[in-house]
Write a protein that holds these residues in place. Sequence first.
Motif, PDB file in Angstrom:
ATOM      1  N   ARG A 112       0.640  -1.506   0.083  1.00  0.00           N
ATOM      2  CA  ARG A 112      -0.318   0.033  -0.237  1.00  0.00           C
ATOM      3  C   ARG A 112       0.860   1.554  -0.380  1.00  0.00           C
ATOM      4  NH1 ARG A 112      -4.775   1.515   4.762  1.00  0.00           N
ATOM      5  NH2 ARG A 112      -5.261   3.634   3.298  1.00  0.00           N
ATOM      6  N   ASP A 113       0.716   1.662  -1.031  1.00  0.00           N
ATOM      7  CA  ASP A 113       1.660   3.308  -0.814  1.00  0.00           C
ATOM      8  C   ASP A 113       2.873   2.599  -1.237  1.00  0.00           C
ATOM      9  OD1 ASP A 113      -0.734   5.106  -1.996  1.00  0.00           O
ATOM     10  OD2 ASP A 113      -1.108   5.244  -0.028  1.00  0.00           O
ATOM     11  N   ASP A 114       3.710   2.234  -1.391  1.00  0.00           N
ATOM     12  CA  ASP A 114       5.255   1.737  -1.522  1.00  0.00           C
ATOM     13  C   ASP A 114       4.989   1.646  -2.425  1.00  0.00           C
ATOM     14  OD1 ASP A 114       6.938   1.863   0.357  1.00  0.00           O
ATOM     15  OD2 ASP A 114       6.655  -0.263   1.868  1.00  0.00           O
ATOM     16  N   ALA A 115       5.486   2.437  -3.163  1.00  0.00           N
ATOM     17  CA  ALA A 115       6.022   2.090  -4.602  1.00  0.00           C
ATOM     18  C   ALA A 115       7.392   2.134  -5.047  1.00  0.00           C
ATOM     19  CB  ALA A 115       5.324   2.762  -6.281  1.00  0.00           C
ATOM     20  N   VAL A 116       8.076   2.842  -4.312  1.00  0.00           N
ATOM     21  CA  VAL A 116       9.806   2.510  -3.913  1.00  0.00           C
ATOM     22  C   VAL A 116      10.312   1.611  -3.263  1.00  0.00           C
ATOM     23  CG1 VAL A 116      12.003   3.938  -3.631  1.00  0.00           C
ATOM     24  CG2 VAL A 116      10.180   5.203  -4.070  1.00  0.00           C
ATOM     25  N   GLU A 117       9.712   1.344  -2.880  1.00  0.00           N
ATOM     26  CA  GLU A 117      10.433   0.049  -1.608  1.00  0.00           C
ATOM     27  C   GLU A 117      10.125  -1.556  -2.205  1.00  0.00           C
ATOM     28  OE1 GLU A 117      12.876   0.166   1.034  1.00  0.00           O
ATOM     29  OE2 GLU A 117      12.547   1.493   1.431  1.00  0.00           O
ATOM     30  N   LEU A 118       8.878  -1.811  -3.413  1.00  0.00           N
ATOM     31  CA  LEU A 118       8.671  -2.760  -3.778  1.00  0.00           C
ATOM     32  C   LEU A 118       9.063  -2.282  -5.385  1.00  0.00           C
ATOM     33  CD1 LEU A 118       6.174  -4.605  -4.526  1.00  0.00           C
ATOM     34  CD2 LEU A 118       5.456  -3.324  -5.475  1.00  0.00           C
ATOM     35  N   GLU A 119      10.025  -1.635  -5.657  1.00  0.00           N
ATOM     36  CA  GLU A 119      10.231  -1.704  -7.583  1.00  0.00           C
ATOM     37  C   GLU A 119      12.019  -2.484  -6.731  1.00  0.00           C
ATOM     38  OE1 GLU A 119      11.638   0.304 -11.303  1.00  0.00           O
ATOM     39  OE2 GLU A 119      11.054   1.435  -9.458  1.00  0.00           O
ATOM     40  N   HIS A 120      12.741  -1.902  -5.287  1.00  0.00           N
ATOM     41  CA  HIS A 120      13.904  -2.726  -5.280  1.00  0.00           C
ATOM     42  C   HIS A 120      13.032  -3.971  -4.393  1.00  0.00           C
ATOM     43  CE1 HIS A 120      15.756   1.082  -4.381  1.00  0.00           C
ATOM     44  NE2 HIS A 120      14.956   1.530  -4.334  1.00  0.00           N
ATOM     45  N   CYS A 121      11.798  -4.346  -4.170  1.00  0.00           N
ATOM     46  CA  CYS A 121      11.920  -5.604  -3.261  1.00  0.00           C
ATOM     47  C   CYS A 121      11.716  -6.758  -5.190  1.00  0.00           C
ATOM     48  CB  CYS A 121      10.574  -5.867  -3.114  1.00  0.00           C
ATOM     49  SG  CYS A 121      10.505  -7.622  -2.428  1.00  0.00           S
ATOM     50  N   LEU A 122      11.170  -6.125  -6.014  1.00  0.00           N
ATOM     51  CA  LEU A 122      11.199  -7.147  -7.558  1.00  0.00           C
ATOM     52  C   LEU A 122      12.237  -7.218  -8.272  1.00  0.00           C
ATOM     53  CD1 LEU A 122       7.438  -5.268  -8.150  1.00  0.00           C
ATOM     54  CD2 LEU A 122       8.025  -7.174  -7.392  1.00  0.00           C
ATOM     55  N   ARG A 123      13.089  -5.784  -7.421  1.00  0.00           N
ATOM     56  CA  ARG A 123      13.941  -6.508  -8.544  1.00  0.00           C
ATOM     57  C   ARG A 123      14.501  -7.374  -8.081  1.00  0.00           C
ATOM     58  NH1 ARG A 123      16.824  -0.505  -7.903  1.00  0.00           N
ATOM     59  NH2 ARG A 123      15.225  -0.063  -9.847  1.00  0.00           N
ATOM     60  N   ALA A 124      14.921  -7.347  -7.048  1.00  0.00           N
ATOM     61  CA  ALA A 124      16.247  -8.409  -5.975  1.00  0.00           C
ATOM     62  C   ALA A 124      14.878  -9.222  -5.885  1.00  0.00           C
ATOM     63  CB  ALA A 124      15.782  -7.801  -4.424  1.00  0.00           C
ATOM     64  N   LEU A 125      14.072  -9.696  -6.421  1.00  0.00           N
ATOM     65  CA  LEU A 125      13.015 -10.761  -6.506  1.00  0.00           C
ATOM     66  C   LEU A 125      13.443 -12.076  -8.569  1.00  0.00           C
ATOM     67  CD1 LEU A 125       9.923 -10.702  -5.499  1.00  0.00           C
ATOM     68  CD2 LEU A 125      12.002 -12.210  -4.609  1.00  0.00           C
ATOM     69  N   GLN A 126      14.083 -10.264  -9.624  1.00  0.00           N
ATOM     70  CA  GLN A 126      14.425 -11.003 -10.252  1.00  0.00           C
ATOM     71  C   GLN A 126      15.696 -11.477 -10.372  1.00  0.00           C
ATOM     72  OE1 GLN A 126      14.371  -7.384 -12.924  1.00  0.00           O
ATOM     73  NE2 GLN A 126      12.016  -8.403 -13.579  1.00  0.00           N
ATOM     74  N   ARG A 127      16.798 -10.886 -10.015  1.00  0.00           N
ATOM     75  CA  ARG A 127      18.081 -11.684  -9.478  1.00  0.00           C
ATOM     76  C   ARG A 127      17.897 -13.281  -8.931  1.00  0.00           C
ATOM     77  NH1 ARG A 127      19.108  -6.175  -8.644  1.00  0.00           N
ATOM     78  NH2 ARG A 127      19.514  -6.390  -6.469  1.00  0.00           N
TER      79      ARG A 127
END
Length: 249
Positions: A11-26
């Motif tokens: 909820r309203d956490d786009a910046v942190e979510l992008e870091h998390c999803l980027r980590a999942l891509q790796r």
Amino acid sequence: MVRVSVVIPVRDDAVELEHCLRALQRQTRPADEIIVVDNGSADDSAAVAVRYGARVHTEHTPGIWPAAARGFDEATGDIIARLDADSRPRRDWIERVETLLSLDPEAVAATGPGVFYQLPRFPRALADLVYMRAYFAMGLVTLGHWPLFGSSFAIRSTVWNRIRLDVHRDDSGVHDDFDLGYHLDPWSRVILDRSLAVGVSARPFGNIPSMLLRTWRAVRTIAVHGVRELPPFRWSRRVRVVRALSRRG
């Protein structure tokens, strides 16, 4: 083959979510599916999730528990792994989740601690002692098994399907991870492994109201489970089961 679903409420956490999803891509072992549950965000959290290939579901009932439970319901994997939007898992996090639960068929779940990466070295060590380690110690005494830490845990889908209608998913006043632990039997095997440690933000220490809210939720979570779920009764049931199994053996 074992399928692993990763669920992230946001909820309203786009910046942190992008870091998390980027980590999942790796990840060394990619997730079979990533489910992001948007809990009424006013920012572009949902758009970020779509950009990284996640399946996005919307949960209109406010609260982490309603959002997380919706994600668990939608997951199709044999293992449901849970991260928060501000979680920063190591490259082998999913691989370790799968390995731990595959090598121990008696385990119903696995969890790891958080590391407050935003804090300097000494405050980080202090936070680990008085917050993280205290949480696991208190949970062990209260539940009879290790508690789950919401920013880094995984549970078998068969276990979730057995208890999904019993958890307090619509009560935003309870801790979702602690409540989930209550609904596991006190003799359940939950693995606590520090290899599942993830980076988390220092939000719990952001301000006094935030800390008081977390404390109130912990008290409420214990209260909603009533007298029969207090530590002496849960431990008593665990002891009886162990004795019965010993006699049977």
